[in-house]
Each structure stands twice: as C-alpha cells, then as structure tokens.
Design an enzyme around this catalytic site. Structure first.
Site, mmCIF file in Angstrom:
data_model
loop_
_atom_site.group_PDB
_atom_site.id
_atom_site.type_symbol
_atom_site.label_atom_id
_atom_site.label_comp_id
_atom_site.label_asym_id
_atom_site.label_seq_id
_atom_site.Cartn_x
_atom_site.Cartn_y
_atom_site.Cartn_z
ATOM 1 N N HIS A 143 8.355 29.094 -7.318
ATOM 2 C CA HIS A 143 7.641 30.217 -6.722
ATOM 3 C C HIS A 143 6.802 29.798 -5.528
ATOM 4 O O HIS A 143 6.104 30.626 -4.945
ATOM 5 C CB HIS A 143 6.740 30.880 -7.764
ATOM 6 C CG HIS A 143 7.496 31.569 -8.853
ATOM 7 N ND1 HIS A 143 7.979 30.902 -9.965
ATOM 8 C CD2 HIS A 143 7.876 32.858 -8.998
ATOM 9 C CE1 HIS A 143 8.605 31.763 -10.745
ATOM 10 N NE2 HIS A 143 8.562 32.957 -10.184
ATOM 11 N N GLY A 144 6.870 28.525 -5.165
ATOM 12 C CA GLY A 144 6.131 28.073 -3.998
ATOM 13 C C GLY A 144 4.690 27.755 -4.318
ATOM 14 O O GLY A 144 4.314 27.474 -5.463
#
Length: 491
Positions: free
Chosen positions: A372-373
C-alpha cells in the site's frame, strides 16, 4: 486492493481540540446536497467501467468465432480496452504505471535468464518482490503531487500484485512461462476487468477465463437465455450495491449520526463505518467489472442461481462477514478475498516452510503493508490487527481445550465430534458473543483512524496526526490487547 483513495468524497476537516457542534441536517438538505451529487458521480464513474468491460466481453466472443484457437486476439483486445479505460478514468500519472509495468517485465525477464536453473539459494521471485516494492516506495517519495499518487495508489498495487504472482507462477512452471511474452504480459496487466480497481487474478486465471473455446450455438442452447439473464442480473446487482454503499458512506452515515455526534465513540463508529462502506463501494465496483468482462460459459457451478456463489472467482468481499465478525481472522479474510488468497498463496505458504509459522505471519503482514506504499496509518493498523488475531486465536484455542467447547476462531463442523459443548450450548453462546462484541469494538477503534478523504500528505508533515483518533479514545484497544495477552499467558 485493501482500499483506495479517490476524489469522490467531499473534504472536511475537524479540530479535535475544539467542541464539536451538533449538526442538524435535514433530509431534504441531505438529498439535495449529497445524494444527488453522489448518484451523478456513481452514474458517470460506474458507467465507464461497465461499458468498457461489456464491450471487451462482446469483442472476445466475436474473436472466438473468427479465431477459435488463438490467444493473440485476447491479448490485443485486452491491451486496447484496458488502455482506453485507463485513459478515461485516470487522467494523470500514466508514467508511474508505464515505468513500473515495463521495468517489472524487464527485471522478470532478466532473472528468468540469469537465475533459472542456476542452483542459487535465493529465488528469482523474491528478487522481483524486492525490486517491485522498492520501485513503488521510491516512486511515491519522488512524486511531487500527493493527490496524483492517491489517485493511482490502488492501480499501482494491483499492477504489482499481478507482476509478483506472475514471477512466482512462472518460477518452476515452464509450460506457463512459454506462454509469457510481451504481448501476453501486456494483456494480463492491462486487462480492463481489473486494471484499475482489481480484483487480482492470476495469469493462469486470466488465460482460462477468456480462453478460446468452441463456438457455442446459443440458438440451440435452451439455457442460453437464462445464462444471459443471470449474467445481466449480477452486473446490475453489483453496480447497485456499489452505488448503495457510496450513498451510505457519503450521505446516510452523517445524516443518521448527526444528532448524537457529540459522543466520541459515536463519532469513531461513524468514521469507521464510513471507511468500511467506501471500501465496499470499490469492492462491488471491481466485482461488477469482472462480471461484465467475463462471460464465462464454462463455469457450470456458477450458473445455478442468480447470486454469485461463495467460491466464485469474481467475489471480492463479504460485508456481512466483516460487519458481524466471529473473529478478526474472519474480518481479514472477508475484507478483500482476492488479496487474502494472494498473500496466503505467494507470501505465507512460501515463507512458512523455511522460516516457520510465526515468521511467515510477520512477513505476510509486512508485505501487505508495503504493497500500500508509505501509508503509516495502515502499517500501524495492520500491525495491531496481526497482534489481535494472534492473541484471539490463542485465547480461544486454550478456552476450547479447557472447556471442550466450540469457541475456536473458525466454526466447528456440524456435527462436531471433538468438543463436548456444542456451538448452540449456553456456554459457547456466551463466549462467542463476548468475542463478537470484542471484535465489534476493535472494528470501531481500528477503522476510526482512517478518514475517507485523508491520505499520506499530512502524515508526512505532521506525524502526531497519525495517533490523533486513537488518542481521543485513550488507546483503549491497545490497552485491552495488553490485558488480553496477560490473560492468555495466565490461563
């Protein structure tokens, strides 16, 4: 695809150190100022996905008649339709998608040639994982516009999941690797059914769903009309469910909660529910895309009813299982079914044998977070969920052994021949109800940290805001987690 940020929410900001006034919102104001704009957005947004994927599905059926034994048409149509949908929905940030897709394909080609049969200890798929996640994080750091990145965050994650699963599947499967080339890779990555919102499907599923089949004479097939009706019903039902959850997230929660919004736990519940329903909107829209694009006449087991079966490849989420959880393990599984399958198949099972069960669980949660970064709220939330699922699993396992009761995280089969106290006994009902209330409490606490409109920008500039919501609730769930672990140790 755990969740996505987009521009369909009205931004609002709330000062936690000031009294929060009770908002008196009339039904007419809610309809005019929220319901109508949300419906217009849903109409335009969902329309792009349905039309693009239905067109793709029709073109595939026509291509099957003209070229009944060729995959090339599938890949070409997938590339063209996916690129058009990407252009219509994402109006900027293309270079991130292109560079990640191209570089992942180049890296995978290199490691297949250099590491295949080399006898080295490290697997080539882990090299692709390291590069892909590193590329994703660096791209987010270098992107000057946080708004741009928030728009393409989900698309980048789906792209990375596809490429990583491809690296694992072709590691030892040489027959599948023979079908992988630049055209097939591009068709898989750009498939309009899941290029933007997901869900993830494997490369093998991509080939099987739209594989060339013998021509089907619909005129002489008595069930063809019923099949078409079932298919259209599922498309319409998924689209209506998506629009319904969008209205709940944007409008209805604020309208219903406004009279009692001064209580902090009510506000926390409304934030958490708004976050969950926004996820259901994306999940049902992605399910709608898959069904629209996949007229799969060969799945006989999915033609028996109008509703999708539980085991369907196109099923993305189960809101009932999330909103009424028996355990947090059930929430993790039902929140995003394709991603759960991806993590279990490629991360957990791959790391369990060499590193053990505990390390495999930890690595799975780490990979899930990094996909998800740079989203710190999500990292902290997933860590908390991981600790809670472990503690809950162990406590229920011990209680089930001590009292010989059907109180495990998963339901016992009917009839249960292991436990003396069955699931319908008073003891089991009381214990399971207590865990149900605990999980409902955790859903409120864990979900309230997310806002429908917020993203990483303010997290980077002001890290104190990460814990603002939990500070308001005095970190109740974390304290309870500590007591639960002590209880597990004592018993």
């Amino acid at each position: 695809m755990d969740y996505y940020y987009d521009d369909y929410y009205d931004e609002y900001y709330e000062q936690l150190d000031q009294p929060i006034p009770v908002r008196e919102i009339s039904l007419e104001e809610t309809i005019n100022n929220c319901v109508h704009p949300s419906l217009r957005f849903a109409r335009d947004y969902i329309f792009n996905f349905i039309v693009s994927n239905l067109l793709f599905s029709i073109l595939i059926l026509l291509a099957r008649k003209i070229f009944p034994s060729s995959y090339r048409c599938l890949h070409l149509l997938s590339c063209v339709c996916g690129a058009i949908l990407l252009y219509r929905v994402i109006d900027h940030g293309y270079y991130h998608f292109i560079q990640l897709a191209v570089s992942l394909h180049v890296v995978q080609w290199i490691v297949h040639h250099w590491f295949s049969g080399s006898g080295r200890y490290i697997k080539s798929s882990f090299i692709v994982i390291a590069y892909g996640i590193g590329n994703l994080l660096v791209s987010e750091l270098l992107e000057p516009s946080s708004e741009t990145w928030n728009r393409i965050r989900g698309t980048q994650m789906i792209l990375l999941m596809k490429a990583l699963s491809l690296a694992f599947d072709t590691e030892d499967n040489y027959s599948l690797r023979q079908q992988l080339n630049t055209l097939s890779y591009s068709g898989y990555i750009l498939c309009p059914a899941n290029v933007i919102l997901g869900p993830w499907i494997s490369f093998n599923d991509y080939l099987n769903i739209w594989k060339p089949t013998p021509n089907i004479d619909l005129k002489h097939n008595r069930s063809s009309v019923l099949r078409i009706l079932i298919h259209l019903f599922r498309v319409i039902f998924s689209a209506l469910m998506a629009a319904g959850f969008l209205l709940i997230s944007n409008c209805m929660i604020d309208y219903l909660v406004a009279p009692v919004a001064t209580w902090k736990w009510v506000r926390a519940y409304s934030r958490a529910l708004s976050f969950r329903t926004s996820h259901y909107f994306i999940a049902y829209l992605s399910q709608c895309c898959m069904i629209s694009a996949a007229v799969d006449w060969n799945r006989v087991e999915e033609e028996r009813s109008f509703m999708l079966p539980v085991s369907s490849l196109y099923r993305v989420t189960s809101p009932i299982a999330v909103e009424f959880p028996r355990s947090l393990v059930q929430v993790v599984t039902a929140w995003n079914i394709p991603m759960h399958i991806w993590l279990k198949r490629y991360i957990f099972r791959t790391t369990k044998r060499p590193f053990g069960n505990a390390a495999a669980i930890a690595i799975t949660y780490i990979i899930s977070s990094l996909l998800h970064g740079l989203h710190y709220r999500l990292w902290i939330t997933l860590l908390t969920i991981g600790l809670w699922t472990y503690v809950e699993h162990e406590i229920r396992r011990k209680i089930a052994a001590i009292y010989s009761a059907c109180v495990l995280v998963g339901k016992c089969p009917e009839p249960c021949i292991v436990h003396q106290h069955k699931s319908k006994s008073l003891l089991c009902i009381i214990i399971n109800t207590l865990f149900f209330l605990l999980n409902m409490f955790n859903l409120i606490y864990l979900g309230c940290i997310f806002e429908s409109t917020e993203g990483p920008p303010e997290e980077i500039s002001n890290e104190k805001s990460i814990f603002a919501r939990w500070t308001e609730l005095n970190f109740a769930s974390h304290w309870l987690l500590g007591f639960a672990y002590l209880f597990y140790v004592i018993i």
